[in-house]
Every structure is written in C-alpha cells, then in structure tokens.
Design an enzyme around this catalytic site. Sequence first.
Site, PDB file in Angstrom:
ATOM      1  N   GLU A  48     120.139 150.373 -37.573  1.00 19.71           N
ATOM      2  CA  GLU A  48     120.343 149.314 -38.566  1.00 19.71           C
ATOM      3  C   GLU A  48     120.436 147.943 -37.912  1.00 19.71           C
ATOM      4  O   GLU A  48     119.843 146.969 -38.400  1.00 19.71           O
ATOM      5  CB  GLU A  48     121.622 149.582 -39.376  1.00 19.71           C
ATOM      6  CG  GLU A  48     121.637 150.922 -40.101  1.00 19.71           C
ATOM      7  CD  GLU A  48     122.333 152.011 -39.306  1.00 19.71           C
ATOM      8  OE1 GLU A  48     123.096 152.778 -39.910  1.00 19.71           O
ATOM      9  OE2 GLU A  48     122.119 152.090 -38.068  1.00 19.71           O
ATOM     10  N   LEU A 100     110.370 172.032 -15.258  1.00 22.72           N
ATOM     11  CA  LEU A 100     111.057 171.810 -16.536  1.00 22.72           C
ATOM     12  C   LEU A 100     111.088 170.341 -16.943  1.00 22.72           C
ATOM     13  O   LEU A 100     111.997 169.899 -17.641  1.00 22.72           O
ATOM     14  CB  LEU A 100     112.487 172.373 -16.497  1.00 22.72           C
ATOM     15  CG  LEU A 100     112.606 173.874 -16.186  1.00 22.72           C
ATOM     16  CD1 LEU A 100     114.074 174.284 -16.143  1.00 22.72           C
ATOM     17  CD2 LEU A 100     111.847 174.705 -17.211  1.00 22.72           C
ATOM     18  N   VAL A 111     117.390 185.714 -22.099  1.00 25.97           N
ATOM     19  CA  VAL A 111     118.072 184.538 -22.652  1.00 25.97           C
ATOM     20  C   VAL A 111     117.758 184.399 -24.138  1.00 25.97           C
ATOM     21  O   VAL A 111     118.648 184.123 -24.955  1.00 25.97           O
ATOM     22  CB  VAL A 111     117.664 183.272 -21.880  1.00 25.97           C
ATOM     23  CG1 VAL A 111     118.170 182.016 -22.587  1.00 25.97           C
ATOM     24  CG2 VAL A 111     118.215 183.321 -20.465  1.00 25.97           C
ATOM     25  N   SER A 133     119.843 186.878 -26.084  1.00 22.69           N
ATOM     26  CA  SER A 133     121.272 186.586 -26.138  1.00 22.69           C
ATOM     27  C   SER A 133     121.588 185.527 -27.185  1.00 22.69           C
ATOM     28  O   SER A 133     122.586 185.631 -27.909  1.00 22.69           O
ATOM     29  CB  SER A 133     121.774 186.147 -24.755  1.00 22.69           C
ATOM     30  OG  SER A 133     121.231 184.894 -24.376  1.00 22.69           O
TER      31      SER A 133
END
Length: 377
Positions: A55, A208, A304, A307
């Site tokens: 804003e 990554l 992973v 999980s």
Amino acid sequence: MTTRDAHHMAQAIRIARRGLGLAWPNPAVGAVVVAPSGEIVGRGWTAPGGRPHAEAIALEEAGHRAEGSTLYVTLEPCNHEGGRGAPCSSVIIAAQVKRVVIGVRDPDPRTAGSGIEQLINAGIDVTEGVMAAEAASVTLGHLMRVTEGRPAVTLKLALGADGRIPRGDGEPVWTTGPLARAHGHLLRAMNDAILVGRGTVAADNPSLTCRLPGMSCRSPVRVVLDRRLRTPPTATLLDDLMVPVWMLCAAGEPQPNADLLHDHGAEIVPVPLDDMGMIDPQDALETLAHRGITRVLIEGGPAVAESFVAADLVDEAVIYQSPNSVGDGGLMPFGGEGLDRLAKNGHFTVIATRTFGPDRMTRWRRIRSCSLALSAA
C-alpha cells in the site's frame, strides 16, 4: 462485487505474486490505486524482506493523485506499528483515499479487523471480500503461519509414466524435459524455502538453487532434514554461500559434525524427534515458521514426501509426469501407493493441469487448505 472491482482486484493479485519468495516474513501483498477518472495511478507489491508494504509503495507512486481514489489491496491493511514506518491504515488515511477494496481480512491479531475499523472511523468507504478465495490463495503462507503456526507446504515430485522416481547415484537424474524443469525452478523462486532430506543430498548432490536466467537472486533458503548431520561438507549445496543452508538435526543428541558443517556455511538448527526417532515434520515446519518462513517447497524423495503427506501437512502437490517409464529400479512414492494416495484418500482435489512439451503437470490442493482460503472470505 462489481465488474470493475473484480478487474482491479485481479490486477492486485497478479502484482502480489511478484513478492512470493521475497517478502517473508511478511505476506506478499499487491495494491492498485485507481483515480476517480478510472486511471491506474499507483501499483505496489511487498518489497523484499517485507518492507515497505504494498500500500505504501502504491500510494507513494500515486502521490497527490491518490486523493479521492480507490485503493485495491489483496490483504487488510496493517494497523500496528512495525518500527519501520507508520501502519498502512494511517498511510491510507493521510493520502485521503476515498474507498478501499480488500480481498481478505488479516487474521494476524495485531490487525484482525482493526485496520478496516480504523479506515471506516476515518470516513473511508470499505468493501471487503472481493475475490477473497483468490486473494487468500496468494497469501496462503501467511494465513497458515498465523492460524496454524506453520508455513504453507507444496510438495513437488517428478515421476515416470510408471509412477516411479529414479534412483540417483550421487548426480542429478532428470525424469522430465527442460520445460518442466524450468517450471520447477519457477516454483523454487516463488517459495521462501526448499526442503529435502539427507537422502536426496546423497543421491542427487543438488544445488537447490533457482537457475532460471536472471533469477538466481530468487533462490530460496535451502533446508536439509539431517538427523545426525551426515551431509558431507563437500556437498554442492554448500558451494554457494550466498543462499542460506539450514541443517535441521536432532535436538538433544551429540552432533560431532556440527562445527565442521557450520564452518562450511551451514546453520545448524536442532528440532525434536517423533516417536519413531525421526525429525518430526510438524516440529520442523513450526521451527521454519518461527524463523519467518511462510512457504515451503518440498523436493525430497519418497520418504520425505510420505512423512509430510502422512502427517497431513501438504497443502499443494505439483506432480510432473514424463511419458517415459523409469523401470523396476525406480522408487514408488507414498509407501508404494503412488499417485493413488492423493487420488483416493479424499484429502486432495485437482485444481490445474498443464503440459510442458511431452511432460504433464498436475496440481493438487488439500481440501482443508481450499476451505481455509474460502473461510477467509
């Protein structure tokens, strides 16, 4: 909701996406200032690091033309002192904006409707709930962090036509083509952190990072789940220290490699273990949220992925599938169930499909996350 309101809110939502992956720990917000003539005189999105807010940026661009204008903003303007400038509600009032159109209320207890109340008390006409589900979707990470104490989680997997993931042998193995991989890098750029397990580091030795041209600065924080800190200091992800690496390890256990990995640039972050002696996914996400992370992209392997899905902690899943089979040597995700796990358990619904060359992408969303976005309306 008028057609004009929907049009300008859609613009604000598109602008807000420019802050994804950069604005944390604050939400990525978009704002558009429209003069009485209908001309757009200001645009803004949350700056990197969370300040200035959208804003303030949009109103600064508008200058004196903001007087009597309508401000479109995806999230309720803040109403608390942040130590780095006045609250957005005060900035809007000072700019003599006539009307404010809001996508979704901010559940942050420091605002939570008080921003709207402040504007109304100043004589500003306020309309809220315009394209609320879409506005909530772009700020889902903030909503999750405030209401559930964890970031929004997107799971990314690349599978062969047989639903299998190839096994790595210390080097990356590509399942899909360059177009799908480029889209995967765009996902990295739109998230605050990317999370993998130690097994992925050992199998693929990935960097990554975001390697799209001109977007290396959009690389997310790299998070590795490594209970015993067995990641070698020669791992590729430790080569580029411009992008943080956080190693999440077992709290309360000896970590003889901690100093060595720290010396190579990793930050060591202890987290609790679950009843099975593994890093607890919920605690891992709460730890990341405490550090300001609002959006996490999981690129780990099947273990992973399983999980986090089993713990009901995945909000979206982006699945790329090649027309070529991986073969018997590949790994089947989700405990051998493959994509049937998402399709049959009733927790996920398909929200988009797209092709990238010969590869197909399917985007799933957890139904509870859809409900959260809608409830924000």
